[in-house]
Scaffold this motif. Structure first.
Motif, PDB file in Angstrom:
ATOM      1  N   LEU B  87      -9.204  33.482 -15.134  1.00 20.42           N
ATOM      2  CA  LEU B  87      -8.570  32.134 -15.700  1.00 20.42           C
ATOM      3  C   LEU B  87      -7.583  31.650 -14.630  1.00 20.42           C
ATOM      4  CD1 LEU B  87      -9.644  33.210 -18.437  1.00 20.42           C
ATOM      5  CD2 LEU B  87      -7.764  32.150 -19.519  1.00 20.42           C
ATOM      6  N   LEU B  88      -7.857  31.814 -13.295  1.00 17.75           N
ATOM      7  CA  LEU B  88      -7.145  31.418 -12.187  1.00 17.75           C
ATOM      8  C   LEU B  88      -7.760  30.446 -11.418  1.00 17.75           C
ATOM      9  CD1 LEU B  88      -5.772  34.979 -11.408  1.00 17.75           C
ATOM     10  CD2 LEU B  88      -4.281  33.113 -12.607  1.00 17.75           C
ATOM     11  N   TYR B  89      -7.134  29.766 -10.471  1.00 18.26           N
ATOM     12  CA  TYR B  89      -7.655  28.908  -9.704  1.00 18.26           C
ATOM     13  C   TYR B  89      -7.924  29.367  -8.141  1.00 18.26           C
ATOM     14  CZ  TYR B  89      -7.221  25.650 -13.419  1.00 18.26           C
ATOM     15  OH  TYR B  89      -7.427  24.852 -14.791  1.00 18.26           O
ATOM     16  N   GLY B  90      -9.095  29.541  -7.750  1.00 20.32           N
ATOM     17  CA  GLY B  90      -9.296  30.058  -6.330  1.00 20.32           C
ATOM     18  C   GLY B  90      -8.724  29.349  -5.181  1.00 20.32           C
ATOM     19  N   ASP B  91      -8.436  28.102  -5.318  1.00 17.86           N
ATOM     20  CA  ASP B  91      -7.885  27.417  -4.335  1.00 17.86           C
ATOM     21  C   ASP B  91      -6.569  27.064  -4.366  1.00 17.86           C
ATOM     22  OD1 ASP B  91     -10.347  26.900  -2.831  1.00 17.86           O
ATOM     23  OD2 ASP B  91     -10.772  25.323  -4.146  1.00 17.86           O
ATOM     24  N   LEU B  92      -5.628  27.830  -5.328  1.00 21.17           N
ATOM     25  CA  LEU B  92      -4.435  27.707  -5.355  1.00 21.17           C
ATOM     26  C   LEU B  92      -3.839  29.138  -4.922  1.00 21.17           C
ATOM     27  CD1 LEU B  92      -3.364  25.785  -8.694  1.00 21.17           C
ATOM     28  CD2 LEU B  92      -3.546  25.014  -6.347  1.00 21.17           C
ATOM     29  N   THR B  93      -2.714  29.190  -4.384  1.00 20.25           N
ATOM     30  CA  THR B  93      -2.057  30.771  -4.212  1.00 20.25           C
ATOM     31  C   THR B  93      -1.520  31.389  -5.525  1.00 20.25           C
ATOM     32  OG1 THR B  93       0.178  29.778  -4.106  1.00 20.25           O
ATOM     33  CG2 THR B  93      -1.207  29.872  -1.991  1.00 20.25           C
ATOM     34  N   LEU B 130      -4.166  32.725  -1.200  1.00 17.92           N
ATOM     35  CA  LEU B 130      -5.091  31.997  -2.002  1.00 17.92           C
ATOM     36  C   LEU B 130      -5.967  32.915  -3.071  1.00 17.92           C
ATOM     37  CD1 LEU B 130      -7.236  29.317  -0.034  1.00 17.92           C
ATOM     38  CD2 LEU B 130      -4.947  29.056  -1.264  1.00 17.92           C
ATOM     39  N   ARG B 132      -8.569  32.879  -4.218  1.00 20.48           N
ATOM     40  CA  ARG B 132      -9.859  33.279  -3.615  1.00 20.48           C
ATOM     41  C   ARG B 132     -10.232  34.501  -2.785  1.00 20.48           C
ATOM     42  NH1 ARG B 132     -11.972  29.594   0.112  1.00 20.48           N
ATOM     43  NH2 ARG B 132     -10.389  28.112  -0.580  1.00 20.48           N
TER      44      ARG B 132
END
Lengths: 231, 240, 231
Positions: B87-93, B130, B132
């Motif tokens: 539940l995390l965004y890969g393109d955000l730190t 990131l 990611r």
């Protein structure tokens, strides 16, 4: 300054957070924007050969070519922006937050709209250089804004639906195009009218139609988004 | 004492298929309950209902004193969820992910809280990287950080060990124990009985859409969890 | 539930009789139109089919709203029935329209508001069926279907308006609408035949609708029994 009530403030805060998150991620990776942009340029290139855009026909088909380009490139962006939410379960993360679902919808719609406008603002000068037509007309920009608002309002809702189906990538354009036809017609006509210097009273009905569409579909999306994400 | 989670005669149908059939379940404040059961027994469905992501077809569900789905917003404020997806965004730190979720929850003094949480899950040094680029284990630790950001009373874990190697799993144990479970009410589903046995204070077996048996760790009476689990399922089959 | 109810059996017979009667009226009672001749006869069933398609379209949109409001599967079954029937009848209307248009307008197809709107509607229906096909969970399928029929129900009138606007600003060569080429004044006998055909096809619509809803219920029953047998 007007004092907003707490729910409204919460709503705006969540909307801003969602939109900010999308824009920050995109600013870094530029995956979505570059894909949309390259695709848009390719569409224009293909139209060039398909329509033989000579000086005479150019005048009358420019608005059609531009809108077809925006609409095709737009589905690419809408698909991608929802796929990001679905792939890592982030949609669940959004839904777990104590915010109104409509705020999530508006946040996504706003970031989708910004992506689309950025692509449009890059495509326009390129198109005017390539075909030597001046497209810098404030009224045209206004029409592009209205058309893009209607398109992303419905597109964001339908992308949220199509991403939850088995056939997700191919389904979005099939769902979206038939219901977005009024926007396409009105936007093409209004832009064409402006480019061909029609009198304003001939253009106004189209702009009104765009406004009506925008208002209706933003309100409907606002009301039904719950049904699209709940289980 | 009113229980933290109270479920009465919960039924969940997907179309015509009944997944949960009149499930009763209670968790007292401070308990750590492990929910075990065979695949397709309805563990994930049940957890999604507790998490307010899915609506009950029938029955009553109360979490942290609020009714679901009617008071979903109040429940969500008091609930932290970790699933097998990060539940995390890969393109955000790491930091940006926490900042985003912090804004969604309207957490005051967010910067300080983010520092604190990153410290707790041992990712302070990687805060500007990131997500990611994170390993599966690091992502899962950050996911726990995300889930405890708003200091929830109740934590739900859905198969948090999926896809982790031994080291990462051991590290997750540690974080889970010190950060997530302390002072909170926890419900966790898992396949890994050995791991769960060490963590939980109570075990509940979900089978055929109901809680077939539930036992406190103190009452296992020498029997290990695996035996208890097998016995419960066999008894269930015999009676069916 | 397995046996057809008496009323439905009566309707079956009645529909057959009425269609035969309408056919007789079209062939023998309605006079031959002076200019267009025999091909004009197709007009009666064409109008009636379009009418039934319209009924189905409206029924689908309302069933969608009713489903979202009540979450009762009944409305989902009604919605699918309405869409499927409307899809077929609009197709017949388009086909009969083309048969009429070819000798009269000298073209199979023209982008007249009504024709185009009918075509867009067909696309929306096909998209609707594809959407449903892509979803496993019956609740979600019903919810998404309902949302989509609602969007379609709002968008199609706007499509019609925009194409109409399009044509009034730019008159087309080939007759669009009633005032155009191929318009004719109807004698009382022609009017009678038209209204009778509309009545007949409304009855046919009700009969088919009933059958389709019944079929939907039976299919659901079968699913239930299958699941029970598996337990």
């Amino acid at each position: 300054m007007k004092k907003w009530s707490r729910p409204v403030k919460d709503f705006l805060r969540a909307t801003r957070a969602v939109a900010w998150k999308d824009l920050a991620a995109e600013l870094r990776s530029r995956e979505l924007l570059s894909a949309m942009l390259v695709f848009a340029l390719l569409v224009i290139l293909i139209f060039n050969f398909a329509l033989e855009l000579d000086v005479k026909t150019r005048r009358s088909v420019t608005s059609g070519v531009l809108w077809a380009t925006f609409i095709f490139a737009g589905t690419l962006g809408l698909n991608r922006s929802m796929a990001v939410e679905k792939d890592r379960g982030c949609l669940d993360g959004l839904l777990l937050a104590p915010v109104d679902r409509a705020a999530i919808y508006f946040g996504k719609a706003i970031s989708n709209l910004v992506f689309m406008l950025i692509v449009e603002m890059i495509v326009l000068p390129i198109y005017s250089v390539l075909y030597n037509v001046s497209l810098f007309e404030p009224r045209l920009l206004g029409v592009i804004l209205l058309g893009s608002v209607g398109y992303t309002a419905v597109g964001t809702l339908l992308a949220a639906m199509s991403v939850q189906t088995r056939t997700r990538d191919v389904l979005l354009p099939i769902l979206l195009f038939p219901v977005v036809i009024p926007v396409a017609i009105a936007a093409v006509k209004a832009s064409g009218g402006i480019l061909q210097a029609w009198p304003m009273e001939d253009i106004m009905p189209w702009i009104n139609l765009l406004l009506v569409y925008d208002v209706i579909f933003i309100s409907v999306a606002f009301m039904v988004f719950d049904y699209v994400v709940e289980e | 004492m009113t229980p933290m989670i109270a479920v009465r005669k919960l039924v969940k149908r997907f179309g015509l298929k009944t997944v949960l059939r009149g499930l009763d379940f209670e968790v007292q404040a401070g308990e750590f309950v492990a929910l075990v059961g065979p695949n397709g027994a309805g563990k994930t469905t049940f957890l999604r209902i507790l998490a307010s992501l899915s609506r009950p077809t029938m029955g009553k569900v109360r979490v942290a004193g609020y009714e679901l789905p009617a008071q979903a917003a109040a429940v969500r404020r008091r609930l932290g969820v970790v699933s097998h997806q990060p539940l995390l965004y890969g393109d955000l730190t790491a930091e940006e992910n926490l900042r985003f979720y912090g804004r969604m929850y309207g957490i005051p003094a967010l910067d300080a809280r983010i520092d604190e949480v990153l410290e707790l899950v041992g990712l302070a040094a990687r805060r500007r990287d990131l997500v990611r680029t994170f390993s599966r284990g690091m992502q899962q630790r950050l996911a726990i950080g995300r889930a405890v950001l708003h200091d929830p009373e109740v934590m739900l874990f859905d198969e948090p060990y999926t896809g982790l190697d031994q080291d990462a799993a051991a590290m997750l144990d540690e974080v889970l124990h010190t950060v997530a479970a302390r002072g909170r009410t926890v419900v966790m589903t898992s396949h890994d009985l050995a791991r769960v046995e060490a963590l939980a204070t109570r075990f509940a077996v979900l089978s055929h859409g109901v809680i077939a048996a539930s036992v406190r760790r103190d009452n296992l009476a020498g029997e290990n969890l695996l035996d208890f689990y097998r016995r419960t399922l066999q008894e269930g089959q015999a009676s069916a | 539930m397995t046996e057809q109810p008496v009323a439905l059996k009566v309707l079956n017979g009645l529909s057959a009789l009425l269609v035969a009667a309408a056919l007789w009226m079209v062939v023998f009672y309605a006079p031959l139109e002076a200019v267009m001749g025999l091909v004009q006869k197709v007009f009666y069933f064409h109008v009636a089919n379009a009418w039934v398609g319209m009924l189905g379209f409206i029924a689908a949109a309302f069933a969608g709203i009713a489903y979202l409001a009540t979450k009762d599967v009944k409305w989902d079954i009604v919605g699918v029935a309405a869409v499927e029937i409307s899809l077929v009848f609009f197709f017949i209307a388009i086909a009969t329209g083309s048969i009429w248009a070819y000798p009269v307008w000298n073209t199979w197809w023209t982008w007249d508001p009504r024709l185009t709107t009918a075509a867009v509607l067909e696309m929306i229906y096909l998209a609707y069926l594809l959407l449903r096909q892509g979803i496993e969970d019956p609740d979600r399928r019903a919810r998404f279907g309902a949302v989509y029929t609602l969007l379609g129900g709002l968008s199609v009138p706007l499509t019609f308006m925009s194409i109409r606007l399009f044509r009034t600003i730019h008159p087309v060569v080939v007759g669009g609408g009633n005032g155009g080429e191929g318009g004719f004044s109807m004698t009382p006998a022609m009017l009678n035949t038209m209204f009778f055909s509309i009545f007949v096809f409304s009855v046919v619509f009700i009969t088919l609708f009933w059958h389709r809803v019944r079929l939907g219920r039976l299919a659901q029953r079968v699913e239930e029994l299958k699941l029970k047998a598996m337990d």
